[in-house]
Design a protein around this motif. Structure first.
Motif, mmCIF file in Angstrom:
data_model
loop_
_atom_site.group_PDB
_atom_site.id
_atom_site.type_symbol
_atom_site.label_atom_id
_atom_site.label_comp_id
_atom_site.label_asym_id
_atom_site.label_seq_id
_atom_site.Cartn_x
_atom_site.Cartn_y
_atom_site.Cartn_z
ATOM 1 N N LEU A 158 53.496 72.786 -30.092
ATOM 2 C CA LEU A 158 54.102 71.668 -30.833
ATOM 3 C C LEU A 158 53.725 71.688 -32.305
ATOM 4 C CD1 LEU A 158 51.939 69.104 -31.375
ATOM 5 C CD2 LEU A 158 52.322 68.723 -28.981
ATOM 6 N N ASP A 159 54.594 71.079 -33.103
ATOM 7 C CA ASP A 159 54.380 70.915 -34.538
ATOM 8 C C ASP A 159 54.353 69.421 -34.840
ATOM 9 O OD1 ASP A 159 54.677 73.641 -34.738
ATOM 10 O OD2 ASP A 159 56.604 73.595 -35.780
ATOM 11 N N VAL A 160 53.539 69.041 -35.802
ATOM 12 C CA VAL A 160 53.552 67.656 -36.278
ATOM 13 C C VAL A 160 53.746 67.706 -37.789
ATOM 14 C CG1 VAL A 160 52.331 65.437 -36.366
ATOM 15 C CG2 VAL A 160 51.880 67.012 -34.466
ATOM 16 N N VAL A 161 54.770 67.019 -38.277
ATOM 17 C CA VAL A 161 54.993 66.970 -39.719
ATOM 18 C C VAL A 161 55.146 65.516 -40.154
ATOM 19 C CG1 VAL A 161 56.102 69.255 -39.858
ATOM 20 C CG2 VAL A 161 57.533 67.228 -39.585
ATOM 21 N N ARG A 162 54.913 65.286 -41.429
ATOM 22 C CA ARG A 162 55.157 63.959 -41.971
ATOM 23 C C ARG A 162 56.288 64.079 -42.984
ATOM 24 N NH1 ARG A 162 50.973 59.289 -43.971
ATOM 25 N NH2 ARG A 162 52.530 58.115 -45.114
ATOM 26 N N GLU A 163 57.324 63.308 -42.740
ATOM 27 C CA GLU A 163 58.476 63.298 -43.652
ATOM 28 C C GLU A 163 58.570 61.897 -44.238
ATOM 29 O OE1 GLU A 163 61.122 66.310 -40.801
ATOM 30 O OE2 GLU A 163 62.027 64.459 -41.553
ATOM 31 N N GLY A 164 57.930 61.699 -45.368
ATOM 32 C CA GLY A 164 57.951 60.388 -46.013
ATOM 33 C C GLY A 164 57.291 59.324 -45.174
ATOM 34 N N ARG A 202 57.659 68.059 -32.864
ATOM 35 C CA ARG A 202 58.615 68.935 -32.170
ATOM 36 C C ARG A 202 57.865 69.749 -31.136
ATOM 37 N NH1 ARG A 202 60.300 69.481 -37.577
ATOM 38 N NH2 ARG A 202 62.150 68.216 -37.937
ATOM 39 N N ARG A 254 64.999 81.584 -35.712
ATOM 40 C CA ARG A 254 64.611 80.182 -35.850
ATOM 41 C C ARG A 254 63.982 80.029 -37.220
ATOM 42 N NH1 ARG A 254 61.325 76.814 -31.353
ATOM 43 N NH2 ARG A 254 59.394 77.625 -32.220
ATOM 44 N N GLU A 301 60.149 75.618 -41.505
ATOM 45 C CA GLU A 301 60.248 74.382 -42.282
ATOM 46 C C GLU A 301 60.211 74.748 -43.760
ATOM 47 O OE1 GLU A 301 61.192 70.991 -42.546
ATOM 48 O OE2 GLU A 301 60.133 70.921 -40.634
ATOM 49 N N ASN A 351 59.412 68.298 -49.187
ATOM 50 C CA ASN A 351 58.980 66.914 -48.973
ATOM 51 C C ASN A 351 58.304 66.720 -47.622
ATOM 52 O OD1 ASN A 351 60.093 66.021 -51.443
ATOM 53 N ND2 ASN A 351 62.120 66.052 -50.461
ATOM 54 N N VAL A 352 58.300 67.787 -46.849
ATOM 55 C CA VAL A 352 57.714 67.693 -45.517
ATOM 56 C C VAL A 352 56.278 68.220 -45.550
ATOM 57 C CG1 VAL A 352 57.876 68.580 -43.157
ATOM 58 C CG2 VAL A 352 59.921 67.818 -44.331
ATOM 59 N N GLU A 353 55.369 67.382 -45.073
ATOM 60 C CA GLU A 353 53.964 67.776 -45.039
ATOM 61 C C GLU A 353 53.643 68.251 -43.616
ATOM 62 O OE1 GLU A 353 49.580 65.718 -45.489
ATOM 63 O OE2 GLU A 353 51.366 64.476 -45.718
ATOM 64 N N ILE A 354 53.240 69.510 -43.502
ATOM 65 C CA ILE A 354 52.934 70.051 -42.172
ATOM 66 C C ILE A 354 51.499 69.675 -41.798
ATOM 67 C CG2 ILE A 354 52.726 72.167 -40.781
ATOM 68 C CD1 ILE A 354 54.970 73.316 -42.744
ATOM 69 N N GLN A 391 50.742 72.971 -36.759
ATOM 70 C CA GLN A 391 51.805 73.924 -36.452
ATOM 71 C C GLN A 391 51.374 74.939 -35.406
ATOM 72 O OE1 GLN A 391 53.445 76.351 -39.732
ATOM 73 N NE2 GLN A 391 55.392 75.457 -39.180
ATOM 74 N N TYR A 439 57.926 80.828 -35.740
ATOM 75 C CA TYR A 439 59.198 80.865 -36.466
ATOM 76 C C TYR A 439 59.555 82.299 -36.782
ATOM 77 C CZ TYR A 439 58.788 75.889 -36.917
ATOM 78 O OH TYR A 439 58.694 74.567 -36.620
#
Lengths: 151, 132
Positions: A48-54, A60, B69, B72, B76-79, B82, B86
């Motif tokens: 799984l992935d963890v992201v912060r979007e705003g 996911r 695939r 990202e 603006n997306v902070e990972i 992960q 990909y």
């Protein structure tokens, strides 16, 4: 075995600090925001992935071959629990396999969000074997820009 | 059955790692292969790959499955965490002559590509009636 080289003689405090760092590191690993219950190699641990979007978190999870109805999502104390079962529905009989790399069984993953999320506003969708969970931050946790009046 | 075993220990065997090594790093998705009566089934896990980004090609006896695939890229997306891979998913198989390469069927569902390969007439199990 060689002794570690120390700068200005032996400093017991430094030694203690190093130990403390080591203990902290162990604890931070144990309390990592993402965990799984797999005990043995070969157990199913969906990546799984963890992201912060705003103002929201997006998680996911790869769940290829898992059915929507076999996925259970819940949230408690700012933690997201993803549980389910991956079943192999197949007409294959034992002894007819040439290769078996796909792993089946039950799984559990837990994600702890760093900032408080609104449990009522969490939504999820499942496309092409990927589960996508969107968790918006609670109002009070959202970063706010405050304009300062220039006089 | 014997025919299949003689030509190849596996109906669908994989190409050596040597050829794969020269390509840019790719994801090797897990594969399960089994036989059912008159056909062979190949299941490949390719989650998050859009259906139209999957390519199944057959070149002589070499069957290649590839998909892409994308990572990202939004600034603006902070990972935060992960684990998911990909890039390009790719597996290559060498089909034995006991398979009819003109009869390959592919279905993509829930992130799994399922290929059904028909066995050639000669490789199909024949039922023999026992005289009374």
């Amino acid at each position: 075995m060689t002794l570690p080289v120390r700068g200005r003689g032996w400093n017991p405090w430094k030694e203690l600090m190093t130990l403390q760092d080591e203990v902290n590191r162990l604890f931070s690993q144990a309390l990592a925001p993402v965990s799984s219950t797999a005990l043995f190699e070969g157990d199913l641990v969906p990546p799984l992935d963890v992201v912060r979007e705003g103002d929201r978190y997006v998680v996911r999870v790869d769940l290829p071959g898992v059915k929507r109805e076999d996925i259970e999502l819940s949230v408690l104390n700012n933690r997201l629990f993803i549980r389910g079962t991956k079943k192999h529905e197949t007409e294959a009989k034992e002894g007819t396999y040439h290769r078996r790399e796909r792993v089946f069984g039950s799984f559990e993953r837990v994600v702890e969000f760093p900032d408080p999320v609104d449990p009522e506003k969490i939504s999820a969708k499942f496309t092409d074997g990927v589960l996508e969970i969107t968790a918006p931050l609670r109002e009070e946790a959202k970063p706010r820009q405050i304009a300062i009046e220039v006089k | 059955m014997d025919k299949i075993v003689k030509r190849n220990p596996q109906n669908v065997s994989e190409q050596g790692a040597a050829t794969r090594g020269r390509r840019p790093p790719t994801i090797e998705p897990p594969v399960t292969v089994y036989e059912v009566d008159d056909h062979v089934v190949v299941e490949i896990e390719m989650p998050g790959v859009e259906k139209d980004k999957i390519e199944v090609t057959l070149e002589r006896d070499e069957l290649t499955v590839a998909g892409w695939r994308k990572p990202e890229e939004d600034a603006n997306v902070e990972i935060l965490h992960q684990e998911r891979p990909y890039g390009c998913f790719r597996r290559t198989f060498v089909l034995s002559e006991s398979l009819d390469s003109s009869k390959i069927n592919a279905v993509y569902e829930n992130g799994v590509l399922k290929l059904t390969l028909a066995k050639a007439e000669a490789a199909k199990p024949k039922k023999i009636a026992i005289a009374e």
